[in-house]
Design a protein around this motif. Structure first.
Motif, PDB file in Angstrom:
ATOM      1  N   SER A  71       0.864  -1.172   0.000  1.00 36.92           N
ATOM      2  CA  SER A  71       0.000   0.000   0.000  1.00 36.92           C
ATOM      3  C   SER A  71       0.900   1.222   0.000  1.00 36.92           C
ATOM      4  CB  SER A  71      -0.954   0.016   1.192  1.00 36.92           C
ATOM      5  OG  SER A  71      -0.251   0.055   2.395  1.00 36.92           O
ATOM      6  N   GLY A  72       0.438   2.247  -0.659  1.00 35.00           N
ATOM      7  CA  GLY A  72       1.199   3.485  -0.722  1.00 35.00           C
ATOM      8  C   GLY A  72       0.279   4.647  -1.011  1.00 35.00           C
ATOM      9  N   GLU A  73       0.721   5.809  -0.596  1.00 35.01           N
ATOM     10  CA  GLU A  73      -0.042   7.011  -0.915  1.00 35.01           C
ATOM     11  C   GLU A  73       0.902   8.190  -1.020  1.00 35.01           C
ATOM     12  OE1 GLU A  73      -1.953   8.686   3.066  1.00 35.01           O
ATOM     13  OE2 GLU A  73      -2.683   6.678   2.584  1.00 35.01           O
ATOM     14  N   GLY A  74       0.410   9.209  -1.673  1.00 32.92           N
ATOM     15  CA  GLY A  74       1.202  10.413  -1.874  1.00 32.92           C
ATOM     16  C   GLY A  74       0.516  11.309  -2.871  1.00 32.92           C
ATOM     17  N   VAL A  75       1.306  12.095  -3.563  1.00 26.01           N
ATOM     18  CA  VAL A  75       0.740  13.002  -4.560  1.00 26.01           C
ATOM     19  C   VAL A  75       0.516  12.246  -5.865  1.00 26.01           C
ATOM     20  CG1 VAL A  75       1.750  15.071  -3.548  1.00 26.01           C
ATOM     21  CG2 VAL A  75       3.029  13.813  -5.282  1.00 26.01           C
ATOM     22  N   ALA A  76      -0.479  12.674  -6.608  1.00 27.46           N
ATOM     23  CA  ALA A  76      -0.735  12.102  -7.934  1.00 27.46           C
ATOM     24  C   ALA A  76       0.196  12.812  -8.913  1.00 27.46           C
ATOM     25  CB  ALA A  76      -2.195  12.288  -8.326  1.00 27.46           C
ATOM     26  N   ALA A  77       1.341  12.200  -9.158  1.00 24.69           N
ATOM     27  CA  ALA A  77       2.365  12.807 -10.010  1.00 24.69           C
ATOM     28  C   ALA A  77       2.052  12.544 -11.476  1.00 24.69           C
ATOM     29  CB  ALA A  77       3.737  12.242  -9.649  1.00 24.69           C
ATOM     30  N   ALA A  78       2.121  13.600 -12.284  1.00 26.17           N
ATOM     31  CA  ALA A  78       1.877  13.467 -13.723  1.00 26.17           C
ATOM     32  C   ALA A  78       2.834  12.466 -14.350  1.00 26.17           C
ATOM     33  CB  ALA A  78       2.013  14.829 -14.407  1.00 26.17           C
ATOM     34  N   SER A 119      -6.467  -1.630  -6.096  1.00 22.92           N
ATOM     35  CA  SER A 119      -7.183  -0.402  -5.757  1.00 22.92           C
ATOM     36  C   SER A 119      -6.333   0.802  -6.128  1.00 22.92           C
ATOM     37  CB  SER A 119      -7.472  -0.391  -4.251  1.00 22.92           C
ATOM     38  OG  SER A 119      -8.015   0.842  -3.845  1.00 22.92           O
ATOM     39  N   LEU A 120      -6.957   1.760  -6.763  1.00 25.47           N
ATOM     40  CA  LEU A 120      -6.313   3.017  -7.147  1.00 25.47           C
ATOM     41  C   LEU A 120      -7.295   4.117  -6.786  1.00 25.47           C
ATOM     42  CD1 LEU A 120      -3.645   3.690  -8.596  1.00 25.47           C
ATOM     43  CD2 LEU A 120      -4.898   3.690 -10.736  1.00 25.47           C
ATOM     44  N   ASN A 121      -6.907   5.017  -5.882  1.00 27.43           N
ATOM     45  CA  ASN A 121      -7.849   5.988  -5.354  1.00 27.43           C
ATOM     46  C   ASN A 121      -7.294   7.407  -5.421  1.00 27.43           C
ATOM     47  OD1 ASN A 121      -9.908   7.256  -3.981  1.00 27.43           O
ATOM     48  ND2 ASN A 121      -9.255   6.562  -1.979  1.00 27.43           N
ATOM     49  N   PRO A 122      -7.576   8.138  -6.536  1.00 28.75           N
ATOM     50  CA  PRO A 122      -7.225   9.560  -6.549  1.00 28.75           C
ATOM     51  C   PRO A 122      -8.223  10.339  -5.689  1.00 28.75           C
ATOM     52  CG  PRO A 122      -7.846   8.776  -8.752  1.00 28.75           C
ATOM     53  CD  PRO A 122      -8.119   7.680  -7.782  1.00 28.75           C
ATOM     54  N   SER A 123      -7.743  11.337  -4.970  1.00 27.77           N
ATOM     55  CA  SER A 123      -8.630  12.160  -4.156  1.00 27.77           C
ATOM     56  C   SER A 123      -8.022  13.549  -3.987  1.00 27.77           C
ATOM     57  CB  SER A 123      -8.877  11.510  -2.790  1.00 27.77           C
ATOM     58  OG  SER A 123      -7.680  11.356  -2.086  1.00 27.77           O
ATOM     59  N   ALA A 124      -8.853  14.474  -3.540  1.00 32.01           N
ATOM     60  CA  ALA A 124      -8.382  15.842  -3.315  1.00 32.01           C
ATOM     61  C   ALA A 124      -9.316  16.546  -2.343  1.00 32.01           C
ATOM     62  CB  ALA A 124      -8.324  16.614  -4.628  1.00 32.01           C
ATOM     63  N   GLU A 125      -8.766  17.528  -1.665  1.00 28.74           N
ATOM     64  CA  GLU A 125      -9.551  18.412  -0.811  1.00 28.74           C
ATOM     65  C   GLU A 125      -9.357  19.830  -1.296  1.00 28.74           C
ATOM     66  OE1 GLU A 125      -8.989  17.922   3.378  1.00 28.74           O
ATOM     67  OE2 GLU A 125      -8.906  15.746   3.214  1.00 28.74           O
ATOM     68  N   GLN A 126     -10.371  20.643  -1.119  1.00 27.29           N
ATOM     69  CA  GLN A 126     -10.299  22.031  -1.559  1.00 27.29           C
ATOM     70  C   GLN A 126      -9.074  22.701  -0.949  1.00 27.29           C
ATOM     71  OE1 GLN A 126     -13.693  24.415  -0.569  1.00 27.29           O
ATOM     72  NE2 GLN A 126     -13.130  26.019  -1.981  1.00 27.29           N
ATOM     73  N   GLY A 127      -8.342  23.416  -1.787  1.00 20.21           N
ATOM     74  CA  GLY A 127      -7.147  24.106  -1.339  1.00 20.21           C
ATOM     75  C   GLY A 127      -5.906  23.231  -1.327  1.00 20.21           C
ATOM     76  N   GLY A 128      -6.075  21.954  -1.665  1.00 26.95           N
ATOM     77  CA  GLY A 128      -4.944  21.031  -1.633  1.00 26.95           C
ATOM     78  C   GLY A 128      -4.624  20.485  -3.010  1.00 26.95           C
ATOM     79  N   VAL A 130      -4.092  17.011  -5.633  1.00 28.64           N
ATOM     80  CA  VAL A 130      -4.639  15.683  -5.866  1.00 28.64           C
ATOM     81  C   VAL A 130      -3.648  14.662  -5.318  1.00 28.64           C
ATOM     82  CG1 VAL A 130      -5.383  14.009  -7.613  1.00 28.64           C
ATOM     83  CG2 VAL A 130      -5.905  16.442  -7.911  1.00 28.64           C
ATOM     84  N   THR A 131      -4.171  13.729  -4.532  1.00 33.38           N
ATOM     85  CA  THR A 131      -3.360  12.662  -3.972  1.00 33.38           C
ATOM     86  C   THR A 131      -3.787  11.330  -4.586  1.00 33.38           C
ATOM     87  OG1 THR A 131      -4.847  12.364  -2.094  1.00 33.38           O
ATOM     88  CG2 THR A 131      -2.999  13.901  -1.802  1.00 33.38           C
ATOM     89  N   LEU A 132      -2.989  10.308  -4.343  1.00 37.41           N
ATOM     90  CA  LEU A 132      -3.268   8.998  -4.901  1.00 37.41           C
ATOM     91  C   LEU A 132      -2.897   7.940  -3.878  1.00 37.41           C
ATOM     92  CD1 LEU A 132      -4.024   7.435  -7.556  1.00 37.41           C
ATOM     93  CD2 LEU A 132      -1.574   7.331  -8.016  1.00 37.41           C
ATOM     94  N   SER A 133      -3.810   7.012  -3.638  1.00 39.83           N
ATOM     95  CA  SER A 133      -3.468   5.850  -2.818  1.00 39.83           C
ATOM     96  C   SER A 133      -3.586   4.604  -3.682  1.00 39.83           C
ATOM     97  CB  SER A 133      -4.345   5.754  -1.564  1.00 39.83           C
ATOM     98  OG  SER A 133      -5.687   5.585  -1.906  1.00 39.83           O
ATOM     99  N   VAL A 134      -2.685   3.661  -3.445  1.00 41.33           N
ATOM    100  CA  VAL A 134      -2.548   2.465  -4.261  1.00 41.33           C
ATOM    101  C   VAL A 134      -2.524   1.242  -3.351  1.00 41.33           C
ATOM    102  CG1 VAL A 134      -1.023   1.227  -5.862  1.00 41.33           C
ATOM    103  CG2 VAL A 134      -1.196   3.720  -5.989  1.00 41.33           C
TER     104      VAL A 134
END
Length: 147
Positions: A71-78, A119-128, A130-134
């Motif tokens: 499992s890993g998470e972080g920023v959704a890097a282009a 599982s691949l889960n992009p998410s974001a919060e207002q003002g932040g 986009v993150t990605l968990s794998v």
């Protein structure tokens, strides 16, 4: 008291392989946390006390299977989002290499095998950002080598 030798974050690598021969592994960019979970499934059986049949039995356990997950998470890097999407869309499992490199004494533990991106889960919060968990699950044996 001697201090333990520990590995830093950047020395724990999760690498995905391509379909070239030989396989070329690279680490997708963006993880700010990552983990490897090694699991052993067990079957249970009651072990009666032959000398005292009324005594409470202890449970005996036998290993039935091994599994691994990442499992890993972080920023959704282009630079790596398409790599993750292609691995998730793939009906086949993908080659994976996990490395943990210790500095002193120099030791690298490597697991190689096949895994499914489950599982691949992009998410974001207002003002932040986009993150990605794998999440990845092993497909067969992961071979461990210590060098």
């Amino acid at each position: 008291m001697a201090q333990p030798s520990t590995a830093r974050f950047g020395k724990f690598r999760v690498l995905l392989g391509d379909d070239a021969t030989p396989i070329v592994y690279s680490a997708p960019c963006g993880f700010t946390s990552k983990s490897l979970t090694l699991t052993k499934d067990l079957t249970e059986v009651n072990l009666p006390d032959c000398a005292d049949p009324d005594a409470v039995a202890w449970i005996g356990r036998d290993a039935s299977s091994l599994s691994a997950s990442i499992s890993g998470e972080g920023v959704a890097a282009a630079e790596s989002i398409e790599t993750w999407l292609e691995a998730w869309e793939n009906v086949e499992s993908v080659p994976v290499k996990i490395e943990i490199e210790f500095p002193s004494p120099a030791k690298t533990i490597t697991w190689t095998g096949l895994m499914h991106v489950s599982s691949l889960n992009p998410s974001a919060e207002q003002g932040g950002r986009v993150t990605l968990s794998v999440e990845m699950q092993s497909d067969g044996e992961l071979v461990r080598v210590v060098a």
